[in-house]
Design a protein around this motif. Structure first.
Motif, short mmCIF file in Angstrom:
data_model
loop_
_atom_site.label_atom_id
_atom_site.label_comp_id
_atom_site.label_asym_id
_atom_site.label_seq_id
_atom_site.Cartn_x
_atom_site.Cartn_y
_atom_site.Cartn_z
N UNK A 1 -33.72 14.76 13.87
CA UNK A 1 -34.94 13.84 14.03
C UNK A 1 -35.81 14.10 12.57
N UNK A 2 -36.07 15.44 12.09
CA UNK A 2 -36.84 15.99 11.18
C UNK A 2 -36.10 15.12 9.77
N UNK A 3 -34.77 15.42 9.73
CA UNK A 3 -33.87 15.36 8.55
C UNK A 3 -33.79 13.73 8.32
N UNK A 4 -33.73 13.05 9.58
CA UNK A 4 -33.59 11.64 9.21
C UNK A 4 -34.83 10.92 8.85
N UNK A 5 -36.00 11.77 9.00
CA UNK A 5 -37.34 10.98 8.34
C UNK A 5 -37.31 11.80 6.81
N UNK A 6 -36.84 12.61 6.54
CA UNK A 6 -36.66 12.91 5.07
C UNK A 6 -35.78 12.13 4.28
N UNK A 7 -34.59 11.68 4.71
CA UNK A 7 -33.67 10.79 4.07
C UNK A 7 -34.15 9.50 4.15
N UNK A 8 -34.95 8.99 5.22
CA UNK A 8 -35.49 7.67 5.04
C UNK A 8 -36.78 7.69 4.09
N UNK A 9 -37.26 8.71 3.61
CA UNK A 9 -38.52 8.74 2.63
C UNK A 9 -37.63 8.69 1.26
N UNK A 10 -36.38 8.83 1.18
CA UNK A 10 -35.70 8.94 -0.25
C UNK A 10 -34.85 9.80 -0.55
N UNK A 11 -34.66 10.96 0.25
CA UNK A 11 -34.01 12.11 -0.02
C UNK A 11 -32.50 11.82 -0.13
N UNK A 12 -31.97 12.41 -1.10
CA UNK A 12 -30.37 12.15 -1.12
C UNK A 12 -29.67 13.34 -1.01
N UNK A 13 -28.95 13.37 -0.10
CA UNK A 13 -28.07 14.67 0.45
C UNK A 13 -29.27 15.69 1.08
N UNK A 14 -28.46 16.72 1.27
CA UNK A 14 -29.19 17.93 2.13
C UNK A 14 -28.69 19.17 1.74
N UNK A 15 -29.54 20.18 1.76
CA UNK A 15 -29.17 21.60 1.47
C UNK A 15 -29.01 22.24 2.92
N UNK A 16 -28.04 23.21 3.00
CA UNK A 16 -27.91 23.97 4.49
C UNK A 16 -27.76 25.31 4.16
N UNK A 17 -28.21 26.14 5.01
CA UNK A 17 -28.02 27.65 4.84
C UNK A 17 -27.14 28.37 5.72
N UNK A 18 -26.47 27.45 6.50
CA UNK A 18 -25.53 27.93 7.50
C UNK A 18 -24.44 26.83 7.62
N UNK A 19 -22.90 27.09 7.68
CA UNK A 19 -21.76 26.23 8.10
C UNK A 19 -21.93 25.19 9.65
N UNK A 20 -22.71 26.11 10.09
CA UNK A 20 -22.99 25.55 11.30
C UNK A 20 -24.21 24.36 11.28
N UNK A 21 -25.04 24.36 10.65
CA UNK A 21 -25.95 23.48 10.17
C UNK A 21 -25.02 22.19 9.49
N UNK A 22 -23.84 22.61 8.41
CA UNK A 22 -23.44 21.77 7.97
C UNK A 22 -22.46 20.62 8.95
N UNK A 23 -21.74 21.52 10.05
CA UNK A 23 -21.31 21.05 10.98
C UNK A 23 -21.98 20.11 11.84
N UNK A 24 -23.22 20.26 12.15
CA UNK A 24 -24.04 19.43 13.06
C UNK A 24 -24.32 18.28 12.21
N UNK A 25 -24.89 18.46 10.95
CA UNK A 25 -25.57 17.25 10.49
C UNK A 25 -24.22 16.36 9.69
N UNK A 26 -23.12 16.98 9.75
CA UNK A 26 -21.82 16.17 9.06
C UNK A 26 -21.61 15.40 10.29
N UNK A 27 -21.54 15.81 11.56
CA UNK A 27 -21.31 15.08 12.89
C UNK A 27 -22.13 14.10 12.96
N UNK A 28 -23.36 14.22 12.64
CA UNK A 28 -24.58 13.07 12.68
C UNK A 28 -24.35 12.07 11.73
N UNK A 29 -23.46 12.27 10.75
CA UNK A 29 -23.17 11.14 9.79
C UNK A 29 -23.74 11.33 8.56
N UNK A 30 -24.03 12.58 8.15
CA UNK A 30 -24.84 13.12 6.95
C UNK A 30 -23.62 13.75 6.17
#
Length: 378
Positions: free
Chosen positions: A48-77
């Motif tokens: 929910x936080x990241x969706x708000x960052x992207x809606x504000x104009x962010x392009x892509x995300x940075x992660x510190x773990x591959x678990x984060x990458x897995x979860x956010x990719x599953x959510x469509x990022x």
């Protein structure tokens, strides 16, 4: 927020209005300077936080773990920079993400790691987009932009299967200063040296399209980002007491707090005992080396207003000790903070405090609350 007495404690609270202001501030700042903005989502690890960052104009995300990458990719990022040097035992996990359509970029900072990546393809024959981490301030990892190893890594990546995506850096030393002039100096050093690394690679005949820099203090302090293609920052979304001491936010900008309840007293010591210890706040004592030490956190009433003169002075696993900042025992501590009083504690380090909780309780603009899940693991 309504019905405070029903609030479970300890709980991690997000003030949505403050968070939204922080998101908009950073997005406007980077837009004014020109590059793309790629937020570091390790701070919240929350969709929910990241969706708000992207809606504000962010392009892509940075992660510190591959678990984060897995979860956010599953959510469509799908545009994700994994900003930790790729370990050999994580190559297959990264390859699986790439084969499933994730535009994952990985990082190396040595010839050995580059050799490991350059010789690999994913099971479906796709390549690893790879960035070289550059050390621009001696803070942590990366290689010096003037080093010969930089060009050696460029040669290895260019001569192998991997794709050299660019260079990246993180000016972590910006956390150690507290004046605008010092922050601007570090921001310019970060920009100049990362651009230098890219120019050296290009001069040697290697493609180096991306120059990625970032920390919250430098992103908010830089006067120029010439030559930079993207900026990364993370803790700005919540801010914290370390960032307040650095000088890039006010205490009223801090959007994350921990709700806690007074459970006892030691009047002769001037203590009120609360149910938020270091398991809730984390052991991070980042303000200890700064001009203003907040102990384990600054004390607010349950509405979020700072209560001057008190801090969470020390902590055990499940007990926090609330005391006067000046160390003078307040004999009427039980009157000031009766048993059952609910408070908020502002954290030293939002990333570390958030990591103690499986979810956030978000205070919406209308005073209602919502529960937002937080990712865990590697």
């Amino acid at each position: 927020m309504t019905n405070h007495s029903a609030l479970p404690t300890p709980s991690a609270l997000i003030d949505e209005k403050k968070m939204s202001c922080n998101i908009d501030r950073m997005q406007r700042r980077i837009a004014e300077l020109g590059p793309r903005f790629r937020p570091h989502v390790k701070t919240s690890k929350c969709l929910e936080v990241v969706q708000r960052q992207l809606a504000a104009g962010a392009q892509g995300i940075t992660v510190s773990t591959l678990k984060e990458a897995e979860n956010f990719f599953a959510a469509g990022i799908d545009d994700i920079l994994y900003a930790v040097c790729l370990a050999p035992n994580k190559i297959e996990q990264a390859a699986s993400l790439i084969d499933r359509g994730c535009r994952l970029t990985v990082v190396v900072d040595s010839a050995a790691a580059a050799g490991m990546i350059s010789a690999r393809k994913t099971p479906l024959g796709k390549t690893f987009r790879t960035m070289i981490e550059v050390d621009t301030d001696g803070h942590r990892s990366g290689i010096r932009p003037q080093s010969e190893e930089l060009l050696e890594i460029g040669k290895i990546l260019a001569g192998g299967i991997a794709e050299l995506a660019g260079v990246m850096t993180h000016a972590g030393s910006s956390y150690d200063v507290d004046t605008l002039e010092a922050l601007q100096e570090i921001a310019e050093q970060e920009r100049r040296l990362c651009v230098l690394a890219a120019e050296r690679l290009r001069g040697a005949g290697y493609d180096c399209p991306e120059v990625s820099i970032g920390s919250t203090p430098t992103a908010l302090s830089a006067r120029s980002l010439e030559g930079v293609t993207e900026v990364r920052a993370g803790v700005y979304v919540f801010f914290d007491l370390v960032m307040k001491n650095v000088g890039v936010c006010g205490i009223d900008d801090i959007a994350l707090s921990v709700a806690t309840t007074v459970i006892g007293h030691q009047p002769e010591k001037g203590w009120a005992i609360v149910d938020a210890g270091w398991m809730a706040m984390s052991r991070d004592r980042g303000t200890q080396k700064q001009k203003k030490d907040y102990g384990y956190g600054a004390v607010c009433d349950i509405s979020g207003a700072v209560i001057p003169g008190f801090m969470l002075a020390s902590a055990n696993q499940e007990h926090g000790i609330l005391a006067a900042e000046n160390g003078i025992a307040a004999q009427d501590i039980a009157r000031i903070f009766p048993i059952g009083t609910q408070l908020r504690i502002l954290p030293n380090h939002a990333c570390a405090t958030g990591a103690q909780f499986p979810e956030y309780r978000t205070i919406n603009n209308d005073g209602s609350t919502a529960v937002w899940e937080r990712f865990h693991g590697w």
